[in-house]
Write a protein that holds these residues in place. Structure first.
Motif, short mmCIF file in Angstrom:
data_model
loop_
_atom_site.label_atom_id
_atom_site.label_comp_id
_atom_site.label_asym_id
_atom_site.label_seq_id
_atom_site.Cartn_x
_atom_site.Cartn_y
_atom_site.Cartn_z
N VAL A 55 0.84 -1.20 0.00
CA VAL A 55 0.00 0.00 0.00
C VAL A 55 0.87 1.25 0.00
O VAL A 55 0.63 2.21 -0.75
N ASP A 56 1.92 1.22 0.82
CA ASP A 56 2.82 2.37 0.94
C ASP A 56 3.50 2.68 -0.39
O ASP A 56 3.45 3.81 -0.89
N ILE A 57 4.12 1.67 -1.00
CA ILE A 57 4.85 1.95 -2.24
C ILE A 57 3.89 2.23 -3.39
O ILE A 57 4.24 2.95 -4.33
N GLY A 58 2.68 1.69 -3.32
CA GLY A 58 1.68 2.00 -4.35
C GLY A 58 1.24 3.44 -4.32
O GLY A 58 0.76 3.98 -5.32
N GLN A 59 1.40 4.08 -3.17
CA GLN A 59 1.01 5.48 -3.03
C GLN A 59 2.18 6.44 -3.26
O GLN A 59 1.97 7.55 -3.75
N ARG A 60 3.41 5.99 -2.93
CA ARG A 60 4.54 6.94 -2.90
C ARG A 60 5.62 6.70 -3.95
O ARG A 60 6.47 7.56 -4.15
N VAL A 61 5.63 5.54 -4.58
CA VAL A 61 6.72 5.21 -5.52
C VAL A 61 6.18 5.24 -6.95
O VAL A 61 5.33 4.41 -7.31
N LEU A 67 2.79 0.63 -12.21
CA LEU A 67 2.68 -0.81 -12.38
C LEU A 67 1.37 -1.35 -11.82
O LEU A 67 0.67 -2.13 -12.48
N PHE A 68 1.02 -0.94 -10.60
CA PHE A 68 -0.21 -1.43 -9.98
C PHE A 68 -1.44 -1.01 -10.81
O PHE A 68 -2.41 -1.76 -10.93
N LYS A 69 -1.39 0.19 -11.36
CA LYS A 69 -2.50 0.67 -12.18
C LYS A 69 -2.63 -0.17 -13.46
O LYS A 69 -3.73 -0.57 -13.85
#
Length: 459
Positions: A55-61, A67-69
């Motif tokens: 969740v953290d890296i999906g929001q800040r990296v 990639l997640f999108k």
């Protein structure tokens, strides 16, 4: 534990970590509790931590936002570590091509690192405080498994320019306070080996730490010189950074009269696993998820060899998610007799950098050559082959930035190490095939050196 060791472990080193803004002391205490958790409790903890990390890296990296999108991947829905299999593997080339996108928005202080890697692919990456805290805590915990602690006298045989070059006044003072002494592992001439043996005899360290190839060569030299090293009170020899061979374990253990504790890790992938007194390589599972995968990327079964893939959950500032180490290993599904719930890495194959021999017979660690090549502009992959004492070939997969100046630098530095009369050839190639034995394999046994399967007589 001596009074001085107790002061170092409980006062001096915690103060040092607090000044640096690290929380490794609290983390180590937590790890010493969690290591005894049942496997089910540990897995629940890991799944929760993985979810928070993703969740953290999906929001800040930026890299993982994109990639997640693209994958329509929802980190909030992660309920087990198996969810990682929905994400692609991360190769060194991916990091090189996206190094800025892998830095988290609002990241704290980052330290630049580089490594040649086991496949000969130079890599530049960054490390934040969180990763450093967890690596220190995990190593500290493993050290205490063997009845030694920070503050017990330690002799380190190492060769990284980062450690050798960092011996400034403050660091020398810290090492002296913690009773840690550093010996350079690169140049193993007979004179240096004499000095190393004498240093160990005079300092009588409680523990040794270093490359297995270096410590075994020192042990072999002491045996050859009939110098007794079995009465010094050494409790344990920690080895890491290379594959430990049984013949190396045997001679280190016999000469120094102590057990050998193997460790597996890398500067890029982290402190992955350490051997307990029962003989198992325990994965630092609270921080690290280790997978083994087949060539097609599918999961390897327990007991089946596969490429070691690492997710380090303390690296949100510069994430390593399903990072391909290039090493081959085997996971075990059987618990260890020590009672710890930490999973076991049954076997590690295929990563080794031992010794090369200069024209005058001086033996030096292979990393002395690797460090020259890995940092040069335009070097995408490389392989070093010492075909004889008179010739060394450097094969380079070169990018546009690699030119005549870089080629001249390799020749100049290699000649300085191996001898001016040695023929140093730099060959540009289109590709270098992966080998289970890494870049090159040198085995030193008295005066015999095997390079690429051919025996070379040393002068």
């Amino acid at each position: 534990m001596s009074l001085y060791t107790a002061l170092c472990s409980n006062v001096f080193f915690p103060l040092h970590e607090r000044i640096k803004g690290h929380d490794s002391v609290a983390l180590r205490k937590h790890l010493e509790e969690s290591q005894w958790w049942p496997a089910e409790q540990l897995e629940t903890y890991r799944a929760k931590r993985l979810r928070q990390f993703l969740v953290d890296i999906g929001q800040r990296v930026p890299y993982y936002q994109q990639l997640f999108k693209q994958l329509n991947f929802a980190p909030n829905a992660v309920r087990s570590t198996a969810a990682l299999q929905l994400l692609p593997l991360l190769a060194k080339s991916d990091i090189r091509e996206n190094v800025d996108k892998l830095k988290a928005e609002g990241y704290g202080p980052l330290t630049r690192y580089n490594t040649g890697g086991s496949s000969g692919e130079p890599l530049i990456f960054y490390m934040g405080k969180g990763r450093k805290n967890h690596d220190v805590a995990a190593k500290w915990r493993a050290t205490r498994w063997w009845g030694v602690d920070i503050g017990d006298s330690e002799l380190v045989v190492w060769g990284s320019p980062m450690e050798i070059g960092a011996q400034d006044r403050v660091r020398r003072l810290r090492d002296a306070l913690l009773r840690s002494r550093l010996l350079p592992a690169f140049e193993m001439s007979p004179q240096n080996l004499d000095r190393f043996v004498e240093t160990i005899r005079v300092t009588r360290p409680t523990m040794l730490f270093g490359y297995p190839s270096s410590l075994s060569l020192i042990a072999q030299h002491a045996r050859h010189k009939s110098v007794a090293m079995n009465n010094l009170g050494i409790k344990v020899a920690f080895v890491t950074s290379e594959k430990l061979y049984e013949e190396q374990r045997a001679i280190i253990s016999e000469v120094f009269a102590c057990p050998v504790a193997n460790g597996y890790g890398a500067r890029d992938a982290g402190f992955i696993a350490h051997q307990c007194p029962e003989g198992s390589l325990h994965i630092s599972a609270e921080d690290i998820i280790v997978e083994t995968v087949r060539p097609d990327g599918s999961p390897a079964a327990a007991g089946e060899a596969g490429e070691i893939v690492v997710t380090h959950m303390a690296t949100a500032d510069f994430p390593f998610v399903r990072y391909r180490t290039g090493d081959i290993g085997v996971l075990d599904d059987k618990p260890c007799a020590c009672g710890r719930g930490l999973p076991v890495l049954k076997e590690v194959q295929g990563r080794t950098t031992d010794f090369v021999v200069a024209r005058n017979g001086t033996i030096m660690h292979g990393l002395a050559l690797i460090y020259t090549v890995r940092d040069l502009p335009g070097v995408e992959r490389f392989k070093i082959e010492q075909s004889s004492l008179d010739q060394t070939i450097v094969k380079v997969v070169a990018g546009p930035a690699f030119g005549a100046a870089e080629e001249a630098r390799i020749i100049r530095d290699f000649k300085a190490r191996l001898g001016e009369a040695v023929d140093i050839r730099v060959e540009r190639v289109s590709d270098i095939a992966n080998e289970s034995s890494g870049k090159f394999r040198y085995v030193v046994s008295q005066v015999r050196v095997f390079g690429n399967g051919k025996e070379v007589k040393s002068a």
